[in-house]
Scaffold this motif. Structure first.
Motif, mmCIF file in Angstrom:
data_model
loop_
_atom_site.group_PDB
_atom_site.id
_atom_site.type_symbol
_atom_site.label_atom_id
_atom_site.label_comp_id
_atom_site.label_asym_id
_atom_site.label_seq_id
_atom_site.Cartn_x
_atom_site.Cartn_y
_atom_site.Cartn_z
ATOM 1 N N LYS A 143 0.835 -1.199 0.000
ATOM 2 C CA LYS A 143 0.000 0.000 0.000
ATOM 3 C C LYS A 143 0.871 1.251 0.000
ATOM 4 C CE LYS A 143 -3.899 -2.044 2.523
ATOM 5 N NZ LYS A 143 -4.715 -1.977 3.762
ATOM 6 N N ALA A 144 0.408 2.275 -0.747
ATOM 7 C CA ALA A 144 1.097 3.567 -0.741
ATOM 8 C C ALA A 144 0.853 4.271 0.585
ATOM 9 C CB ALA A 144 0.620 4.422 -1.900
ATOM 10 N N VAL A 145 1.843 5.033 1.042
ATOM 11 C CA VAL A 145 1.754 5.766 2.303
ATOM 12 C C VAL A 145 2.183 7.203 2.061
ATOM 13 C CG1 VAL A 145 2.699 6.005 4.631
ATOM 14 C CG2 VAL A 145 2.168 3.734 3.729
ATOM 15 N N ALA A 146 1.438 8.176 2.629
ATOM 16 C CA ALA A 146 1.809 9.582 2.508
ATOM 17 C C ALA A 146 1.418 10.313 3.775
ATOM 18 C CB ALA A 146 1.126 10.226 1.301
ATOM 19 N N THR A 147 2.249 11.261 4.199
ATOM 20 C CA THR A 147 1.949 12.065 5.375
ATOM 21 C C THR A 147 2.567 13.449 5.228
ATOM 22 O OG1 THR A 147 2.203 12.258 7.779
ATOM 23 C CG2 THR A 147 3.986 11.184 6.589
ATOM 24 N N ALA A 169 7.119 16.204 4.973
ATOM 25 C CA ALA A 169 6.240 15.229 4.320
ATOM 26 C C ALA A 169 7.032 14.015 3.830
ATOM 27 C CB ALA A 169 5.507 15.889 3.154
ATOM 28 N N PHE A 170 6.299 12.907 3.701
ATOM 29 C CA PHE A 170 6.860 11.655 3.196
ATOM 30 C C PHE A 170 5.835 11.002 2.284
ATOM 31 C CE2 PHE A 170 6.883 7.041 3.400
ATOM 32 C CZ PHE A 170 8.193 6.734 3.052
ATOM 33 N N ALA A 171 6.338 10.390 1.201
ATOM 34 C CA ALA A 171 5.460 9.612 0.313
ATOM 35 C C ALA A 171 6.210 8.361 -0.124
ATOM 36 C CB ALA A 171 5.040 10.438 -0.901
ATOM 37 N N GLY A 172 5.564 7.223 0.009
ATOM 38 C CA GLY A 172 6.164 5.964 -0.410
ATOM 39 C C GLY A 172 5.172 5.128 -1.193
ATOM 40 N N PHE A 189 10.130 15.304 1.870
ATOM 41 C CA PHE A 189 9.956 16.696 1.437
ATOM 42 C C PHE A 189 10.067 17.633 2.637
ATOM 43 C CE2 PHE A 189 7.706 13.991 -1.483
ATOM 44 C CZ PHE A 189 7.908 14.545 -2.739
ATOM 45 N N ARG A 190 10.486 18.855 2.357
ATOM 46 C CA ARG A 190 10.499 19.902 3.374
ATOM 47 C C ARG A 190 9.278 20.829 3.235
ATOM 48 N NH1 ARG A 190 16.162 19.495 2.261
ATOM 49 N NH2 ARG A 190 17.294 18.822 4.138
ATOM 50 N N HIS A 191 8.320 20.417 2.463
ATOM 51 C CA HIS A 191 7.087 21.186 2.284
ATOM 52 C C HIS A 191 5.924 20.203 2.182
ATOM 53 C CE1 HIS A 191 7.016 20.002 -1.972
ATOM 54 N NE2 HIS A 191 8.315 20.262 -1.978
#
Length: 464
Positions: A143-147, A169-172, A189-191
């Motif tokens: 599953k994709a994960v984002a925060t 932020a993080f996206a995987g 990410f820093r944004h």
């Protein structure tokens, strides 16, 4: 003064305290000697959103173009994934991006590409077991994960690092082909991330997965083709040897039979000397016949006789490079030439020397096929030695040759490659030796091997 006008953009506040972008336009007027300024405040949220959307669309187009180029440019899987990671960082302003591939047998994700703030591929995240860390969980759960709140994410273990580096932020995304996980793509990410960016990442993860699978299907197809070619060569050599054996065995069998007859006749109490003489003559004739068969086969393989011409070795090198330039570009090999000026001509056969240079370049290209694209460099140099010898060096940055193989590689049918017959370097040494020269291999100080040959400026061979 009358007619003066100024425009400035500032943040404004709505009644509810929400910030919004506004544009202030100040216009100056002179009335009865007095300057009056008129200020107009305009809500520019729609314009800013339109500008942001145009920027996002432009970045999306450039990102997808660069990803498409990376996935279709060929080369190794690691090189392809590295170009994808670099495009993600460049167009999404990511702090860094990484891509892993899954080793199913060991249940481990192996880091293949890293771009941005961290470019190394070793360390504790170089090999991530399934189910461990956030990366391993993404692969395991598929599953994709984002925060947009990295600090509060329970799966981000090093929160001190995240806070210090300003990670927001993080996206995987798992890389999935036919419901089968083959890797993971992850970015910090820093944004904050927008839904627009998350949609892009989902599409890119799918494209990378498809590209990686296509490359694997091709790195498999080429292996099968190479194996078929190897089998074909073995069959061809077997047929050639069978034909030679058939041709030569006939006179040899006759020689053996006649020799046996001579032996029996000599055992007689009164040997028939005239008959023995005729039989011995038959043996001699069959021997010449066998020699003639071998000579005809040798002439066939040699493809005629060679005559000494006056050869410009630099020109020979340049002619071969013209033939191989497209292959070097395709394999992403950087070419460097160091051809000495004012070299004298040497005696030799142009076609044969072209074949030697081509064989050495081909070996160099094959040696570099298993190293990263950024390390592939082919250097060809010519020099004039003090002992009246012209030397050509072909230096690669490939996998190198084991010390115990530096001499055997010039022997017929010796090869370290599954797809080779092992006759190219043997033929090359034969050609160079016949022209009074020498061919040898030297390991480089760092990576790869240098294949060199030297030829005298004058040769005792006028015709071979």
């Amino acid at each position: 003064a009358s007619g003066e006008c100024g425009v400035v953009e500032l943040p404004g506040l709505e009644k509810n305290g929400e910030e919004l972008p506004v544009e202030l336009t100040v216009q100056g007027h002179t009335v009865n000697g007095r300057t009056i300024h008129t200020v107009c405040v305009r809500d520019i949220r729609d314009r800013k959103q339109a500008e942001m959307m145009r920027t996002l669309l432009a970045n999306r187009a450039m990102l997808r173009t660069d990803i498409g180029v990376a996935l279709t440019a060929g080369g190794t899987a690691r090189g392809m994934l590295q170009r994808c990671a670099e495009a993600l960082v460049a167009h999404l302003s990511a702090a860094f991006a990484r891509i892993w591939t899954l080793d199913e047998e060991r249940g481990v994700l192996e880091l293949q590409a890293s771009a941005g703030q961290y470019t190394h591929i070793d360390g504790r995240h170089g090999r991530v077991p399934l189910g461990q860390f956030k990366i391993g969980l993404i692969a395991q759960e598929r599953k994709a994960v984002a925060t947009n709140d990295v600090i509060s994410d329970p799966h981000i273990h090093d929160k001190v690092w995240a806070a210090r580096e300003g990670m927001v932020a993080f996206a995987g995304h798992p890389l999935i082909v036919d419901n089968h996980v083959i890797g993971v793509m992850a970015l910090f990410f820093r944004h904050p991330l927008t839904d627009f960016t998350l949609d892009d990442l989902a599409a890119i993860a799918d494209a990378i997965a498809q590209g990686l699978e296509r490359l694997r299907a091709e790195a498999a197809m080429h292996a099968k083709q190479a194996e078929l070619m190897r089998v074909s060569r073995i069959v061809t050599v077997g047929e050639l040897l069978g034909s030679i054996a058939h041709e030569v065995n006939q006179p040899l069998a006759a020689m053996v039979a006649n020799a046996s007859a001579c032996r029996n006749m000599l055992r007689a109490s009164n040997p028939p000397l005239a008959e023995i003489q005729r039989t011995v003559e038959d043996i001699a004739r069959d021997g010449l016949r066998a020699s003639d068969i071998i000579g005809r086969i040798h002439a066939l393989l040699q493809r005629g006789r060679s005559r000494a011409d006056s050869i410009d070795i630099n020109r020979v090198v340049q002619e071969v490079l013209e033939l191989t330039r497209s292959e070097l570009l395709k394999k992403r090999i950087t070419l460097q030439t160091e051809l000495a000026t004012g070299l004298p001509s040497i005696p030799g056969d142009r076609v044969q020397l072209q074949q030697v240079v081509l064989n050495l370049i081909t070996n160099a290209v094959e040696a570099m096929s298993r190293v990263d694209e950024e390390r592939r460099r082919l250097t060809i140099a010519t020099t004039c030695a003090a002992n009246d010898q012209i030397t050509v060096n072909v230096r690669d940055t490939g996998i190198g040759i084991e010390p115990q193989h530096l001499e055997p590689i010039f022997e017929p049918f010796f090869t370290t490659k599954a797809e080779g017959m092992g006759i190219g370097l043997s033929i090359s040494r034969t050609i160079i030796t016949e022209w009074g020269g020498r061919l040898w291999a030297t390991p480089n100080a760092q990576d790869g091997t240098t294949l060199s040959f030297s030829l005298p400026m004058s040769s005792p061979l006028q015709e071979i």
